[in-house]
Design an enzyme around this catalytic site. Sequence first.
Site, PDB file in Angstrom:
ATOM      1  N   LYS A  19      30.611  34.157  32.477  1.00 49.24           N
ATOM      2  CA  LYS A  19      29.923  35.420  32.211  1.00 49.24           C
ATOM      3  C   LYS A  19      28.687  35.174  31.350  1.00 49.24           C
ATOM      4  O   LYS A  19      27.700  34.683  31.833  1.00 49.24           O
ATOM      5  CB  LYS A  19      30.898  36.423  31.586  1.00 49.24           C
ATOM      6  CG  LYS A  19      32.257  36.470  32.298  1.00 49.24           C
ATOM      7  CD  LYS A  19      32.177  37.063  33.704  1.00 49.24           C
ATOM      8  CE  LYS A  19      33.411  36.826  34.570  1.00 49.24           C
ATOM      9  NZ  LYS A  19      34.669  37.305  34.074  1.00 49.24           N
TER      10      LYS A  19
ATOM     11  N   TYR B 298      42.841  41.506  31.397  1.00 42.94           N
ATOM     12  CA  TYR B 298      42.228  41.112  32.677  1.00 42.94           C
ATOM     13  C   TYR B 298      43.345  40.880  33.699  1.00 42.94           C
ATOM     14  O   TYR B 298      44.313  40.155  33.410  1.00 42.94           O
ATOM     15  CB  TYR B 298      41.428  39.834  32.409  1.00 42.94           C
ATOM     16  CG  TYR B 298      40.684  39.247  33.562  1.00 42.94           C
ATOM     17  CD1 TYR B 298      39.706  39.980  34.241  1.00 42.94           C
ATOM     18  CD2 TYR B 298      40.898  37.926  33.952  1.00 42.94           C
ATOM     19  CE1 TYR B 298      38.989  39.417  35.281  1.00 42.94           C
ATOM     20  CE2 TYR B 298      40.181  37.346  34.984  1.00 42.94           C
ATOM     21  CZ  TYR B 298      39.227  38.098  35.655  1.00 42.94           C
ATOM     22  OH  TYR B 298      38.507  37.527  36.671  1.00 42.94           O
TER      23      TYR B 298
HETATM   24  C1  LIG Z   1      35.948  37.078  34.541  1.00 43.37           C
HETATM   25  C2  LIG Z   1      36.912  37.128  33.435  1.00 43.37           C
HETATM   26  C3  LIG Z   1      37.813  36.088  33.234  1.00 43.37           C
HETATM   27  C4  LIG Z   1      37.962  34.937  34.167  1.00 43.37           C
HETATM   28  O1  LIG Z   1      36.861  34.101  34.264  1.00 43.37           O
HETATM   29  P1  LIG Z   1      36.595  33.251  35.600  1.00 43.37           P
HETATM   30  O2  LIG Z   1      35.593  32.263  35.171  1.00 43.37           O
HETATM   31  O3  LIG Z   1      36.129  34.223  36.640  1.00 43.37           O
HETATM   32  O4  LIG Z   1      37.902  32.601  35.983  1.00 43.37           O
HETATM   33  C5  LIG Z   1      38.639  36.163  32.131  1.00 43.37           C
HETATM   34  N1  LIG Z   1      38.607  37.213  31.298  1.00 43.37           N
HETATM   35  C6  LIG Z   1      37.756  38.228  31.472  1.00 43.37           C
HETATM   36  C7  LIG Z   1      37.770  39.354  30.509  1.00 43.37           C
HETATM   37  C8  LIG Z   1      36.893  38.232  32.558  1.00 43.37           C
HETATM   38  O5  LIG Z   1      36.092  39.277  32.762  1.00 43.37           O
END
Ligand SMILES: *Cc1c(COP(=O)(O)O)cnc(C)c1O
Length: 407
Positions: A222, A125
């Site tokens: 997510k 990421y």
């Molecule tokens: C979105 C995401 C993050 C970060 O999460 P946030 O809550 O937006 O800070 C970390 N790893 C992956 C693979 C992501 O898609």
Amino acid sequence: MSMKDEGKDDRRPLTKLAQAGRRAEWTGMPGQPGGIVSPPVWRASTILYDDVAHLRRAAGSSTHERLFYGRKGTPTAWSLADALTEMEPGAAGTMLFPSGVAAIACALMAVLKPGDQLLMVDSAYDPTRGFCERMLRPLGIETIYYDPLIGPGIADLLTDRTRAIFMESPGSLTFEVQDVPAICAVARDRGIVTLIDNTWATPLFFPALARGVDISILACTKYIVGHSDVMMGSVSASADWFETIRQSAYLFGQMVSPDDAWLAARGLRTLGVRLKQHQDSALAIARWLVGQPDVARVLHPALSSCPGHDLWARDFSGASGLFSFVLMGGDEAARAALIDGLDHFGIGYSWGGFESLALPVDPARYRTATRWDGEGPVVRLQVGLEDPADLIADLSAGLARFRAARG
Ligand SMILES: *Cc1c(COP(=O)(O)O)cnc(C)c1O
């Protein structure tokens, strides 16, 4: 925030999802324990004590699931952390963070010190890479990026200074699946700590600690939250590492609001049914895309064409709803013509909610150890809970717009 009792737990994951984190002392009152189904929102900063002796006792207590001061949480957050620990076999505990990036940052700071080397997967990421380059490097911690398909060959990259290996499988944007058990076996032999960003699969589809990883990180923003309305991260760790993670989270002052914890816990209850639907719909769309002449490649771990697919089939019990496809030729404007006219896909960052999203992504920008060669631009889809037939019709019209714009 939660320490799991040792002992055998043979409940299946879906049963755990319904039951986890609902301890009687968090869902009732003294003398009437356990009456409320979902632990309520406990809001607090100051906690009042009966007298000075009580205050001293509380300050000296080593248990963290005890009211002390708001920064150390209240039963709302402990319940969510406890539930996430129950969902991750092998975890001794879980700490919560205000975002996924905050969780990644704290976990890295907890295990690394100046002079150390970190091995980081090249398909990580992007903000994770950003933290390595702009925060860790100036502190004297060097990050070396590796090919996501390296497998046991990672042994060749180890030096006396290698302290940690950070994986993300499948990789962001391009979805290569890594040989996590092989990498962890090499690391364990050399006393190197392993971390994984397990946001895509969640412990439901990939129980990371059971596969050999020491520290598993989720962007709960997510799939755990699942409704695109809360930011949160979590770090679950084995008994060897949980205390280190817990102390670092306290030292950095990391915590989550009880309202956010409550919303995330509400999301968690339906993770199983949501993921199943995300999986089915995304696979239907991915298979349809494979047959489209304007699509060069579909990057989805459950398709045999995806690099590392065999490892996915061996190690994962499902695929979630996020994947990418590579267009056949065309430029930025042709890709925008596809995305801009979509009716059922929003254009926006993040994923894991109930609603579908489409995003233009450019993997070549975020590679240093490997090269990305695409036949054309790449689109990442988050497949939501809409009827997949509507989504396919929408994408079909989108590909027609792409074709017209490409010429
Ligand atoms: C979105 C995401 C993050 C970060 O999460 P946030 O809550 O937006 O800070 C970390 N790893 C992956 C693979 C992501 O898609």
